[in-house]
Design a protein around this motif. Sequence first.
Motif, short mmCIF file in Angstrom:
data_model
loop_
_atom_site.label_atom_id
_atom_site.label_comp_id
_atom_site.label_asym_id
_atom_site.label_seq_id
_atom_site.Cartn_x
_atom_site.Cartn_y
_atom_site.Cartn_z
N PRO A 78 0.73 -1.20 -0.02
CA PRO A 78 0.00 -0.05 0.03
C PRO A 78 0.64 1.23 -0.06
CG PRO A 78 0.28 -0.93 2.15
CD PRO A 78 0.85 -1.91 1.11
N ALA A 79 0.35 2.31 -0.87
CA ALA A 79 1.22 3.62 -0.73
C ALA A 79 0.91 4.36 0.45
CB ALA A 79 0.66 4.33 -2.09
N LEU A 80 1.85 4.65 1.21
CA LEU A 80 1.86 5.38 2.54
C LEU A 80 2.58 6.69 2.06
CD1 LEU A 80 2.67 2.56 4.88
CD2 LEU A 80 0.31 3.48 4.53
N GLY A 81 1.96 7.80 2.87
CA GLY A 81 2.66 9.05 2.85
C GLY A 81 1.67 10.01 2.36
N SER A 85 -0.56 16.72 -4.09
CA SER A 85 -0.78 17.98 -3.99
C SER A 85 -0.26 18.48 -2.63
CB SER A 85 -2.39 17.98 -4.08
OG SER A 85 -2.85 17.25 -2.76
N PHE A 86 0.03 17.85 -1.76
CA PHE A 86 0.41 18.03 -0.30
C PHE A 86 1.96 18.51 -0.60
CE2 PHE A 86 2.51 17.61 3.83
CZ PHE A 86 1.77 18.45 4.55
N LEU A 105 -2.98 23.15 17.24
CA LEU A 105 -2.54 22.25 16.53
C LEU A 105 -3.38 21.35 15.83
CD1 LEU A 105 0.79 21.68 18.52
CD2 LEU A 105 0.41 23.40 16.53
N THR A 106 -3.26 20.95 14.59
CA THR A 106 -3.96 19.71 14.13
C THR A 106 -2.98 18.74 13.72
OG1 THR A 106 -5.66 20.92 13.45
CG2 THR A 106 -5.59 18.75 12.44
N VAL A 107 -2.92 17.39 14.43
CA VAL A 107 -2.07 16.46 14.00
C VAL A 107 -2.71 15.55 13.08
CG1 VAL A 107 -0.49 14.60 14.87
CG2 VAL A 107 -0.95 16.80 16.34
N TRP A 108 -2.21 15.25 11.84
CA TRP A 108 -2.63 14.35 10.81
C TRP A 108 -1.71 13.12 10.90
CZ3 TRP A 108 -7.19 15.42 8.21
CH2 TRP A 108 -7.57 16.68 8.28
N GLU A 109 -2.45 11.93 11.05
CA GLU A 109 -1.72 10.48 10.87
C GLU A 109 -1.93 9.94 9.81
OE1 GLU A 109 -0.62 9.16 15.06
OE2 GLU A 109 -2.69 10.02 15.08
N ASN A 110 -1.01 9.22 8.91
CA ASN A 110 -1.40 8.64 7.62
C ASN A 110 -1.51 6.87 8.02
OD1 ASN A 110 1.26 8.22 7.90
ND2 ASN A 110 1.78 8.65 5.71
#
Length: 131
Positions: A78-81, A85-86, A105-110
């Motif tokens: 699976p493509a992670l990251g 566009s980001f 703060l907003t912490v985004w986790e992939n």
Amino acid sequence: KNLRQTIIGRGDRAVKSVPLRWARPVLMLAAVAMAASCGLPKVGPNKRQIYAGSVQREGDAFIVSVNDRVARATAVVPALGFSSSFTSAGRLTSDTIRPGDVLGLTVWENVDDGLLAAEATNSTILEEVQV
């Protein structure tokens, strides 16, 4: 006897050791028992143990025969990251953060099971974090 003969006479005999014929066999038996109790560790279950836990034998493990088609299907990574566009977005100028400033703060986790994000979400909002 006089007193001198009595004092010298005590303890002048050598202590004879009593041969213990049972000591050697007991020690050998103990050594063999200790060696027998130390079995080699198993590297995993054998084929019979795996099939015993299969669904076909009322277990809870599904056994899948691996062929070329199964190997190709499971070889997909699976493509992670972050999206392109980001990563290709323009750079913003930075503000100077000083002690005492309050940040939101907003912490985004992939990943599916993030450290801060709750279940079924991939972001966490941290409001009023003071520097």
